[in-house]
Design an enzyme around this catalytic site. Structure first.
Site, PDB file in Angstrom:
ATOM      1  N   HIS A 104      37.667  40.608  43.234  1.00  0.00           N
ATOM      2  CA  HIS A 104      37.110  41.257  42.039  1.00  0.00           C
ATOM      3  C   HIS A 104      35.874  40.496  41.563  1.00  0.00           C
ATOM      4  O   HIS A 104      34.874  41.103  41.179  1.00  0.00           O
ATOM      5  CB  HIS A 104      38.135  41.261  40.898  1.00  0.00           C
ATOM      6  CG  HIS A 104      39.411  41.987  41.205  1.00  0.00           C
ATOM      7  ND1 HIS A 104      40.612  41.336  41.394  1.00  0.00           N
ATOM      8  CD2 HIS A 104      39.688  43.302  41.364  1.00  0.00           C
ATOM      9  CE1 HIS A 104      41.570  42.229  41.628  1.00  0.00           C
ATOM     10  NE2 HIS A 104      41.039  43.427  41.622  1.00  0.00           N
ATOM     11  N   MET A 130      42.176  47.106  38.271  1.00  0.00           N
ATOM     12  CA  MET A 130      43.486  47.161  37.613  1.00  0.00           C
ATOM     13  C   MET A 130      43.910  45.765  37.142  1.00  0.00           C
ATOM     14  O   MET A 130      45.082  45.547  36.832  1.00  0.00           O
ATOM     15  CB  MET A 130      44.529  47.737  38.570  1.00  0.00           C
ATOM     16  CG  MET A 130      44.182  49.171  38.976  1.00  0.00           C
ATOM     17  SD  MET A 130      45.590  50.124  39.528  1.00  0.00           S
ATOM     18  CE  MET A 130      46.100  49.190  40.955  1.00  0.00           C
ATOM     19  N   GLY A 131      42.956  44.838  37.093  1.00  0.00           N
ATOM     20  CA  GLY A 131      43.271  43.508  36.565  1.00  0.00           C
ATOM     21  C   GLY A 131      43.965  42.609  37.571  1.00  0.00           C
ATOM     22  O   GLY A 131      43.980  42.881  38.757  1.00  0.00           O
ATOM     23  N   LYS A 159      37.743  46.561  50.922  1.00  0.00           N
ATOM     24  CA  LYS A 159      39.187  46.418  51.142  1.00  0.00           C
ATOM     25  C   LYS A 159      39.847  47.786  51.029  1.00  0.00           C
ATOM     26  O   LYS A 159      40.777  48.109  51.756  1.00  0.00           O
ATOM     27  CB  LYS A 159      39.722  45.445  50.091  1.00  0.00           C
ATOM     28  CG  LYS A 159      41.188  45.504  49.831  1.00  0.00           C
ATOM     29  CD  LYS A 159      41.886  44.403  50.560  1.00  0.00           C
ATOM     30  CE  LYS A 159      43.381  44.514  50.443  1.00  0.00           C
ATOM     31  NZ  LYS A 159      43.855  45.019  49.171  1.00  0.00           N
TER      32      LYS A 159
HETATM   33  P1  AMP Z   1      42.187  46.886  42.185  1.00  0.00           P
HETATM   34  O1  AMP Z   1      42.242  46.029  40.982  1.00  0.00           O
HETATM   35  O2  AMP Z   1      43.135  46.495  43.260  1.00  0.00           O
HETATM   36  O3  AMP Z   1      42.237  48.357  41.852  1.00  0.00           O
HETATM   37  O4  AMP Z   1      40.764  46.652  42.825  1.00  0.00           O
HETATM   38  C1  AMP Z   1      39.586  46.824  42.074  1.00  0.00           C
HETATM   39  C2  AMP Z   1      38.398  46.716  42.975  1.00  0.00           C
HETATM   40  O5  AMP Z   1      38.386  45.441  43.614  1.00  0.00           O
HETATM   41  C3  AMP Z   1      38.388  47.762  44.101  1.00  0.00           C
HETATM   42  O6  AMP Z   1      37.067  48.241  44.287  1.00  0.00           O
HETATM   43  C4  AMP Z   1      38.861  46.970  45.278  1.00  0.00           C
HETATM   44  O7  AMP Z   1      38.412  47.491  46.521  1.00  0.00           O
HETATM   45  C5  AMP Z   1      38.235  45.621  45.013  1.00  0.00           C
HETATM   46  N1  AMP Z   1      38.931  44.584  45.763  1.00  0.00           N
HETATM   47  C6  AMP Z   1      40.253  44.312  45.784  1.00  0.00           C
HETATM   48  N2  AMP Z   1      40.540  43.333  46.660  1.00  0.00           N
HETATM   49  C7  AMP Z   1      39.360  42.977  47.230  1.00  0.00           C
HETATM   50  C8  AMP Z   1      38.975  42.016  48.220  1.00  0.00           C
HETATM   51  N3  AMP Z   1      39.863  41.220  48.808  1.00  0.00           N
HETATM   52  N4  AMP Z   1      37.669  41.930  48.538  1.00  0.00           N
HETATM   53  C9  AMP Z   1      36.752  42.733  47.950  1.00  0.00           C
HETATM   54  N5  AMP Z   1      37.038  43.649  47.011  1.00  0.00           N
HETATM   55  C10 AMP Z   1      38.331  43.773  46.651  1.00  0.00           C
END
Ligand code: AMP
Length: 287
Positions: free
Chosen positions: A39, A32-33, A151
């Site tokens: 990421h 989601m950016g 996470k």
């Molecule tokens: P989001 O942008 O929050 O939807 O996350 C996109 C991807 O990044 C998802 O697969 C999350 O699990 C991963 N992600 C977010 N935060 C972390 C983190 N601290 N460590 C590893 N992966 C992450």
């Protein structure tokens, strides 16, 4: 690095890349950016394993509840592109809501079982939104590998279940949680935290560390209720932490477990509010 806004352009570029090279491994990282090192670690894993790395940036309205932070979700397109570039990403797919949902969707992908606890209970409809958008993105990109962060361990369980049930030919690659030096798991939502909240938020990772030690010290037998009690007591040390859940479940089934020795792996999953900001964190213990 190509930046693509339209589905049909993305399909065309991927088709051409596949035609140009027979055995092309396509790696996909949906986000989601407001990208951070968490990421970036997914993009780096994809870069190592794949020939073509595709990142999507889309704040999916379908996975936000009516009282959640959709309208204030942080965005920084310029910085996101810089992070993507630094990791060697080939394509950034940046669709608008109109592009992804030109009409209100009448098809929802809904996974039962693994969605019925943790964030599935506290965020009704959230995983329907996630499963639906990930299905759409998988259909658009048709990746060989898709990289997700631990996470969001429940999200991985949901997507793995969906992919297995629907015979989607994609391999889900779980990647470990990236943390700040002091232990706080990186999250786009950390920017919401006021200084006092940021400090107190450390109780999440310290509770998980304490729990890991507690498990080591109770090698013989261990009841989930005992461990849960210790975790909740630890979090209560923070005067502003408001526990949404602090649950211990079998992983990846997310079924309830009493005797932790009776399952090969379990998760200690936390969702805690600091002021208006709800943070999640977890650890998985495999015997
Ligand atoms: P989001 O942008 O929050 O939807 O996350 C996109 C991807 O990044 C998802 O697969 C999350 O699990 C991963 N992600 C977010 N935060 C972390 C983190 N601290 N460590 C590893 N992966 C992450």
């Amino acid at each position: 690095m190509q930046i693509i806004h339209h589905i049909k352009d993305l399909r065309q570029v991927i088709k051409e890349a596949r035609n140009a090279r027979g055995e092309l491994r396509v790696g996909f990282v949906p986000t989601m950016g407001y990208l951070h090192q968490g990421h970036a670690s997914l993009l780096e894993a994809a870069r190592k394993q794949c020939d073509l790395v595709i990142l999507s940036i889309f704040v999916n309205p379908l996975q936000f509840g009516p009282n959640e932070d959709l309208s204030r979700y942080p965005r920084d397109e310029e910085r996101d592109l810089a992070v993507a570039k630094a990791t060697g990403t080939d394509i950034v797919f940046f669709p608008t809501v109109q592009e992804m949902y030109p009409n209100p969707t009448k098809t929802i992908v809904s996974v039962s079982g693994v969605t019925e606890r943790l964030c599935g209970t506290s965020r009704p409809g959230h995983f329907d939104g996630v499963a639906t958008v990930v299905t759409k993105l998988f259909n658009i990109v048709q990746p060989d590998f898709a990289f997700f962060g631990m996470k969001d361990a429940q999200q991985i369980a949901v997507i793995q279940q969906m992919v297995d049930d629907l015979n989607n030919p994609v391999e889900i690659v779980p990647c470990k949680i990236v943390r700040e030096e002091d232990g706080l798991a990186l999250s786009s939502r950390n920017v919401y935290l006021q200084p006092e909240e940021r400090e107190q938020a450390l109780v999440l990772s310290s509770a998980l560390k304490m729990a890991e030690k507690f498990v080591q010290e109770h090698e013989g037998s261990l009841q989930a209720a005992e461990l849960q009690e210790a975790v909740k007591r630890h979090i209560a040390q923070s005067s502003i932490a408001e526990i949404d859940y602090a649950d211990i479940l079998a992983y990846p089934s997310l079924e309830q477990v009493t005797d932790l020795r009776s399952v090969p792996a379990f998760i200690i999953a936390l969702a805690v509010k600091f002021g208006k900001t709800r943070l999640i964190d977890n650890t998985i213990i495999r015997w």
